[in-house]
Design an enzyme around this catalytic site. Structure first.
Site, short mmCIF file in Angstrom:
data_model
loop_
_atom_site.label_atom_id
_atom_site.label_comp_id
_atom_site.label_asym_id
_atom_site.label_seq_id
_atom_site.Cartn_x
_atom_site.Cartn_y
_atom_site.Cartn_z
CG ASP A 48 -1.98 -1.13 1.27
OD1 ASP A 48 -2.10 -1.92 0.16
OD2 ASP A 48 -2.64 -1.04 1.98
CE1 TYR A 51 -2.74 2.34 -6.68
CE2 TYR A 51 -3.56 3.60 -4.80
CZ TYR A 51 -3.94 3.18 -6.07
OH TYR A 51 -4.92 3.43 -6.75
CG ASP A 52 -0.71 5.37 0.16
OD1 ASP A 52 -1.71 5.23 -0.76
OD2 ASP A 52 -0.55 4.92 1.54
CG LEU A 98 -11.28 8.91 3.14
CD1 LEU A 98 -10.89 8.25 4.43
CD2 LEU A 98 -11.90 10.19 3.56
CD GLU A 129 -15.42 7.66 11.57
OE1 GLU A 129 -15.14 6.82 10.86
OE2 GLU A 129 -16.51 8.66 11.95
CE LYS A 131 -8.02 5.10 4.62
NZ LYS A 131 -7.76 3.74 4.03
CG ASP A 133 -6.08 -2.44 4.95
OD1 ASP A 133 -6.63 -2.07 4.06
OD2 ASP A 133 -5.07 -2.79 5.21
CD GLU A 189 -13.41 -0.31 4.74
OE1 GLU A 189 -14.30 0.63 4.61
OE2 GLU A 189 -12.05 -0.57 4.16
CE1 TYR A 241 -16.67 4.49 6.22
CE2 TYR A 241 -15.89 2.45 7.36
CZ TYR A 241 -16.13 3.04 6.10
OH TYR A 241 -15.42 2.56 4.83
CE LYS A 331 -3.83 5.13 3.71
NZ LYS A 331 -2.97 4.62 2.60
CB CYS A 436 25.99 -25.11 -4.02
SG CYS A 436 24.72 -25.08 -4.86
CB CYS A 439 24.77 -28.68 -7.30
SG CYS A 439 26.15 -27.64 -7.10
CB CYS A 454 27.00 -22.54 -6.58
SG CYS A 454 27.19 -24.02 -7.42
CB CYS A 460 24.50 -25.83 -9.80
SG CYS A 460 23.70 -25.28 -8.46
#
Ligand code: IVH
Length: 717
Positions: A48, A51-52, A98, A129, A131, A133, A189, A241, A331, A436, A439, A454, A460
């Site tokens: 998130d 994305y923000d 929002l 309030e 928030k 999710d 929600e 809400y 946030k 490794c 292998c 390796c 391998c």
């Protein structure tokens, strides 16, 4: 996961309007794809916070160039179009989103903006309030009866999930109490308790289904089911809400907190933490209190929402773009959690890098169950950063340690610190493996490097596909018809596991019941061509062969240096085995190793990498098997065998049958020298279309001029 471009590029300060327009279009497309992943598929691809950050970037660019705000901008739209799997529902009042605040200052500015807009001297009462999710839902009641339930969708049109919603215990089908409006849209929600989510995921895994990433996706996926019985079996919950259309308000002078009280009386669950605040300080105190309680709440929250309490003021403030002026989401920063590092595993990457991974006691962080964290490399575990400076105050990480982990805009969680007080008495420093795990070949960390690798290049399994791709690539064996896709498919089906298998493919195919010709994408001609291409490479030049082995640091140039120096595979192999034996022996540096180091252009790093390869017995064995199938030409032999050996060639004009690089590589492979300019010493000029001065000069000097076809005929097609 392929990451989306970071929202930082290009630089905002120097952004021109034209570039801004393109950047906005790009960001819109990126965000639309993420919206579909999140809202429609319930399977987000980025965190998130990431994305923000994308959205912030759009907001910043639009603030600089307001004239570029397009109708489809992520700042003007909400969510994603509703899925076709559900009937569509038009919201009487749009379900908007929002705006975000990340700092105390931004919250203060939000309140000041409201005061300016309403011309208020005093700070308006604010309802704070948590928030939640989850996913928002709009419930339409007519004469107190639930008639329609819809998801947000794109904000104006949502999905009809009425039947599913009737199975959610927290949602009344008939409103209780007094003052019920004739028609109302009540909103809130849908969410899932963290404990219910963990139990559900366990059931999912046991049933062979994919687990959900977090409680939010789990709630969204559970609500958006075609089969109502599935939704009914899922533990969904609901907090009310907000509201949309109200034919009448159930009170005079309605307020946010008054409406929440009414919703409670009507039969809804309203979040018990919600608080009426008289000042910005009160609101921020609430934010901090909820922040500290966040991990112990039964459900995920990702911030706090502040709302102007008076509804008449909400109405006057109205909306800007897709968000109300009267509310904002504050946030939370990346969430941290404490858990136990049970074990350190080592993964081997496609190129042989050994990467340590922390196996953690699973825990929810920032809304996602975390069971693994990357430990990067040996130094990271020891508490040393890439810059050589101490990490985590220089504290190392041990199996059994209690660690603090964090997801900060990153999907891959990090270990922030180790709680030393909780370190078990018998915890030992982690010993990074010297072999490794895939292998068993020895693994080495070169001087000045942080990564341990390796050395089993040819054997391998973790590296096999990558190695095979390299083996057949243009500068190596250059086998037509064996592209990345075919290599992967042949590998997956066990037909080509090691390089030698390429050359035994035809023999084995002759005996096989399921033949290559029966595979999708193959026909008689392509199979014949494939076997032809493989056979054509059974004789190969030494430099290509050395390059094909995929030894670290041996690129095309170093392979040529080695080939030229040793002249034959036998000489090369004997010398490398002697060097490897010396290295592993009493510590004496062998003559062979010194000789290798003394080759002009070959340094210690390259020399050591070749020696490491030959020190691995199974590489040597694999090499032996390969040589049963192919012949590696001595350097002189390779060059003197051909019609153009020793000749000087110049390519000019635009070539249509091959690229300039290909032409050059091919000519050199056949022992010709490729020159850039024409002189009396030039033997051939190969002239493509529109050849200019070089062609003229060749004619003047009486140099042999060839067309592309004539050249191909000369070198054997
Ligand atoms: S009020 C017009 N209050 O956050 C604004 N939203 O990012 C209506 N959310 O779509 C939203 N808790 O899904 C509001 N206490 C709360 C909330 C809340 C969670 C979600 C909701 C909304 C999203 C906006």
């Amino acid at each position: 996961m392929a990451k989306t471009a970071k929202p930082s590029a290009p630089d905002l300060a120097t952004l021109t309007k034209a570039k801004a327009k393109v950047e906005l279009m790009r960001l819109t497309l990126v965000m639309e794809a993420h919206n579909v992943a999140y809202y429609q598929n319930d399977a987000p691809k980025i965190a998130d916070a990431e994305y923000d950050a994308l959205r912030r970037r759009v907001e910043e660019i639009e603030a600089k160039f307001p004239e570029l705000v397009a109708g489809n901008s992520p700042t003007q739209t909400v969510g994603a179009a509703p899925s076709r799997a559900f009937a569509k529902v038009q919201h009487a009042v749009p379900m908007l989103s929002l705006g975000n605040a990340f700092t105390d200052e931004e919250v203060a500015e939000f309140v000041e903006r409201i005061q300016r807009f309403l011309k208020l001297d005093e700070v308006p009462a604010i309802v704070a309030e948590p928030k939640i999710d989850g996913l928002s839902l709009s419930l339409r009641y007519e004469n107190g009866e639930l008639v329609r339930a819809a998801t947000r969708g794109d904000g104006s049109t949502g999905e009809d999930v009425t039947a599913n919603v009737r199975t959610i215990g927290d949602i009344p089908t008939t409103l209780k109490g007094s003052a019920i409006p004739a028609a109302c849209e009540l909103r809130g929600e849908v969410y899932m308790l963290k404990s219910d989510f963990l139990a559900l995921n366990q059931r999912q895994v046991e049933a062979g289904e994919d687990p959900f990433a977090n409680p939010r996706n789990s709630a969204a996926g559970s609500l958006r089911q075609k089969d109502v019985a599935v939704t009914a079996s899922r533990p969904l919950k609901f907090f009310a809400y907000a509201w949309g259309e109200m034919s009448d308000y159930p009170m005079e002078e309605p307020t946010q907190h008054g409406m929440l009280d009414w919703l409670k009386k009507a039969g809804f669950t309203v979040n018990p933490l919600i608080t009426l605040c008289a000042s910005v300080e009160d609101a921020l105190t609430f934010y901090r209190k909820v922040g500290t309680e966040r991990a112990s709440l039964g459900y995920d929250i990702d911030g706090v929402v502040y709302k102007v309490d008076r509804i008449d003021w909400q109405a006057r403030l109205g909306f800007a773009g897709r968000a109300p002026r009267w509310a904002i989401a504050h946030k939370f920063a990346a969430e941290q959690a404490t858990t136990v590092l049970e074990k350190i595993d080592i993964q081997v990457g496609r190129t042989g890098a050994l990467t340590p991974v922390a196996r953690l006691t699973p825990i929810t962080v920032g809304g996602v169950v975390v069971a693994n964290a990357t430990l990067h490399n040996e130094d990271y575990i020891k508490g040393i950063g890439n810059d050589g400076q101490p990490l985590r105050d220089g504290v190392d990480i041990r199996e059994g340690d209690t660690v603090v982990i964090q997801r900060a805009g990153d999907v891959i969680p990090q270990i922030v610190s180790v709680i030393l007080d909780k370190r078990p008495a018998d915890a030992k420093p982690f010993e990074f493996p010297t072999t490794c795990p895939a292998c068993g070949s020895h693994a080495v960390r070169e001087d000045g490097e942080v990564v341990t690798r390796c050395t089993g290049a040819l054997i391998c399994p973790a590296q096999a596909v990558e190695r095979l791709r390299h083996f057949v690539s243009r500068l190596a064996f250059d086998i037509d018809g064996l592209g990345d896709k075919q290599i992967q498919e042949f590998y997956d089906d066990g037909l080509i596991m090691h390089p030698v298998d390429i050359f035994t493919l035809q023999k084995r195919d002759a005996r096989a019941t399921k033949k290559i010709i029966d595979r999708e994408g193959f026909g008689e001609v392509s199979v014949r061509n494939l076997f032809g291409a493989i056979d054509a490479r059974r004789r190969i030049e030494l430099n290509r062969f050395i390059f094909a082995l995929g030894i670290r640091h041996i690129g095309e140039g170093n392979a040529k240096l080695l080939a030229r120096h040793y002249g034959s595979l036998d000489a090369f192999r004997t010398a490398m085995l002697a060097a490897a034996a010396g290295e592993q022996g009493s510590g004496n540096i062998s003559e062979a190793y010194q000789d290798l180091n003394n080759i002009g252009g070959v340094g210690k790093i390259v020399a050591d990498a070749v020696v490491e390869f030959f020190a691995e017995q199974r590489n040597v064995e694999a090499l032996g098997e390969l040589l049963d199938e192919i012949e590696v030409l001595d350097v002189e032999q390779a060059k003197s065998d051909t019609a153009v050996a020793g000749k000087t060639v110049v390519f000019t004009g635009s070539l249509t049958k091959f690229t300039r690089d290909e032409a050059k590589a091919r000519a050199e492979r056949l022992g010709a020298k490729v020159a850039g300019s024409v002189s009396k010493k030039t033997d051939y000029v190969v002239a493509g279309e529109d050849a200019g001065s070089k062609l003229k000069k060749a004619r003047d000097l009486g140099v042999n001029v060839l067309t592309e076809d004539e050249w191909l005929a000369l070198i054997g097609g």
